[in-house]
Write a protein that holds these residues in place. Structure first.
Motif: not given
Length: 107
Positions: A60-69
């Protein structure tokens, strides 16, 4: 309204300078750690381990970071290019160190 300094449990401020590259590295680690900046800095300064654990929460954290990127890239925000690059490096590092059952998709 914030409480008075003398009423705080933690009353002392510590400040230090970082290069742009160091700041990007630290910010990327903080984002992926899932803890507040204050908690991250306290643990780091006191020599306590700050870990990023792979698994469902990490996904979930990785998905949120990828969305920010993605948002930054779509908006053409090059001011934070160093942070974006460091986030990608940290994501790759997390994936590399993940337990075998949690490794990402490979082409």
């Amino acid at each position: 309204m914030a409480c008075k300094r003398e009423d705080r449990f933690r009353r002392n401020t510590i400040a230090f300078w970082l290069s742009d590259e160091e700041k990007s590295q630290v910010e990327a680690k903080i984002i992926l750690s899932g803890v507040s900046k204050g908690e991250y800095y306290r643990k780091a300064v006191l020599g306590q381990e700050v870990t990023v654990i792979a698994g469902n929460y990490m996904s979930i954290r990785v998905a949120k970071v990828l969305e920010q990127i993605l948002v930054h890239l779509q908006n053409g925000n090059t001011e934070e290019e160093g942070l974006l690059l460091e986030l990608v490096k940290q994501l790759l590092e997390v994936n590399k160190n993940a337990p075998a059952g949690n490794k990402g998709i490979h082409e």
